[in-house]
Design an enzyme around this catalytic site. Sequence first.
Site, PDB file in Angstrom:
ATOM      1  N   SER A 253     -27.059 -50.984 -10.871  1.00 44.84           N
ATOM      2  CA  SER A 253     -26.178 -51.028 -11.271  1.00 44.84           C
ATOM      3  C   SER A 253     -25.266 -51.633 -11.548  1.00 44.84           C
ATOM      4  CB  SER A 253     -25.455 -49.656 -10.201  1.00 44.84           C
ATOM      5  OG  SER A 253     -24.856 -50.335  -9.378  1.00 44.84           O
ATOM      6  N   LYS A 254     -23.744 -50.674 -11.957  1.00 49.13           N
ATOM      7  CA  LYS A 254     -22.930 -52.011 -12.681  1.00 49.13           C
ATOM      8  C   LYS A 254     -22.656 -52.941 -11.885  1.00 49.13           C
ATOM      9  CE  LYS A 254     -20.752 -49.300 -16.534  1.00 49.13           C
ATOM     10  NZ  LYS A 254     -20.796 -48.283 -16.149  1.00 49.13           N
ATOM     11  N   ARG A 255     -22.485 -52.816 -10.400  1.00 44.06           N
ATOM     12  CA  ARG A 255     -22.289 -53.194  -9.485  1.00 44.06           C
ATOM     13  C   ARG A 255     -22.851 -54.854  -9.654  1.00 44.06           C
ATOM     14  NH1 ARG A 255     -24.611 -54.539  -4.891  1.00 44.06           N
ATOM     15  NH2 ARG A 255     -25.279 -51.913  -4.998  1.00 44.06           N
ATOM     16  N   HIS A 256     -23.983 -55.066 -10.527  1.00 40.78           N
ATOM     17  CA  HIS A 256     -24.411 -56.248 -10.241  1.00 40.78           C
ATOM     18  C   HIS A 256     -24.290 -56.603 -11.742  1.00 40.78           C
ATOM     19  CE1 HIS A 256     -27.254 -53.539  -7.752  1.00 40.78           C
ATOM     20  NE2 HIS A 256     -27.433 -54.879  -6.834  1.00 40.78           N
ATOM     21  N   GLY A 257     -23.777 -56.328 -12.119  1.00 36.75           N
ATOM     22  CA  GLY A 257     -23.472 -57.018 -13.694  1.00 36.75           C
ATOM     23  C   GLY A 257     -23.477 -56.269 -15.370  1.00 36.75           C
TER      24      GLY A 257
END
Length: 493
Positions: A253-257
């Site tokens: 997800s976005k949290r991973h970059g």
Amino acid sequence: MSGVRVRFAPSPTGPLHIGGARSALFNWLFARKNGGTFILRIEDTDLERSSRESEENILRALRWLGLDWDEGVDVGGPHGPYRQTERLEIYRRYAAQLEQAGLAYPCYCTEEELAREREEFLSRGEMPRYGGRCRRLSPEERRRLEEEGRRPALRFAVTPGETILVRDLVRGPVPFDSTGIGDFIIMKSDGIPTYNFAVVVDDYLMGVTHVIRAEEHLSNTPRQVLLYRALGWPVPEFAHISLILGEDRAKMSKRHGATSIDQYREMGYLPEAVVNFLALLGWSPGGEQEIFTVEELVREFSLERVSKSPAVFDLNKLNWLNAHYIRHSPLERVTELALPFLQRAGLVAGEVTPEQFRWLVRLMGVVREYLTTLAEAVEHARVFFAAEVEPEDEEAREVLAWEEAGRVLAVLAEKVKGAESLDDEAAVAAVLKKLPKEAGLAPRRAYLPVRVALTGRTQGPELHLVISLLGKEKVISRLQRALAWREGHAKAN
Ligand code: GLU
């Protein structure tokens, strides 16, 4: 063309993401490998969330990756239109057919009624589904509800207690119990089809033979199988490719970059690196090889070698691949791809003349071995554009202040003044080779001050390449400026 027909069917509700790009790539590879047809269909029935902007983003990203489609939006084809909102009449026709055959029925339940029923299922610890209330309505009850002004959705009637076997080329046979499915909506009350219905109608009418898509759609597949059967259509082959996880093993997800293809382009990744990387997310050829040209991927790709287990997104690997492609892709191409970065940084302005481009190609030839992304070219190239340079740190200042350094700078300046041009790298290398002796210095004592005078740094690409790239004018002015700096420095001390 062979009979293989596959499609990528994105919903244009945002930019093209890593996961979508991987699905597109696997379909494209499968089509190209088998001499088949690759279709691009836009599934824009979610009217609120779909946009033309997202659709354009997706098309642009696919083109950037080099994935071309044989039929679909933009290029057309014999099974169009390829945008679902332009096919509403088609879905309505097949919905009516199912209703007339008694396989689907109008449902008048309101959102509130459905929410209440959901709660009831949940409070009994059961999977929420539709209980079938409107299936049992008499014609009079229907008429009464119509008169109230309620507009019905259309539900597909599912026979409970049946096992539906989904045959999946990646996962093998996967059984589903029809009881847990419940009657599901195929047309909403506003006349828009639901995903499960539209996808079946389109895949059939477009002659799709293999449905290759993300694992998250596996649970939708039994519904689709029921619809194929009800409509009397053959069921295509399915291949559900596994989730992509972040390095912490949570769903990507976005949290991973960065998650969109755009972002990777803007960060300076090469499409060939991204394609190579995506191909290895869930597929492996079985050997040790990790670098694959597109031609090799087409040759080697097979659904048998797509893995059931989740793929892990490893940024280090992408970086490694990118550095590889920056070094090994044709230099002119790398230069073309790097140019927008140099332009955005203000190093290159306006139209690039052929002569400038040839110079940029030489520049990229010198700096590319230091890069992981094209964006980093800016930092490495800056020194070649600057009007002047300063020694950048204490070490560089010390080198430039070495007592005997003035001699070598002056000797070199004289040689350069006498030269026609510095374009010939080999000739420059020959001049440099003789320089220590002529200045009466050990090689390191001779070359290091020259490097600092020309670049401000104590490290960098080979000196003859630096000199040749800078050209006569810049070399002379930097050497003279360094000599002046030394005088100022000597006075100050
Ligand atoms: N529109 C669906 C999606 O974007 C496509 C699913 C499918 O390939 O059937 O997830």
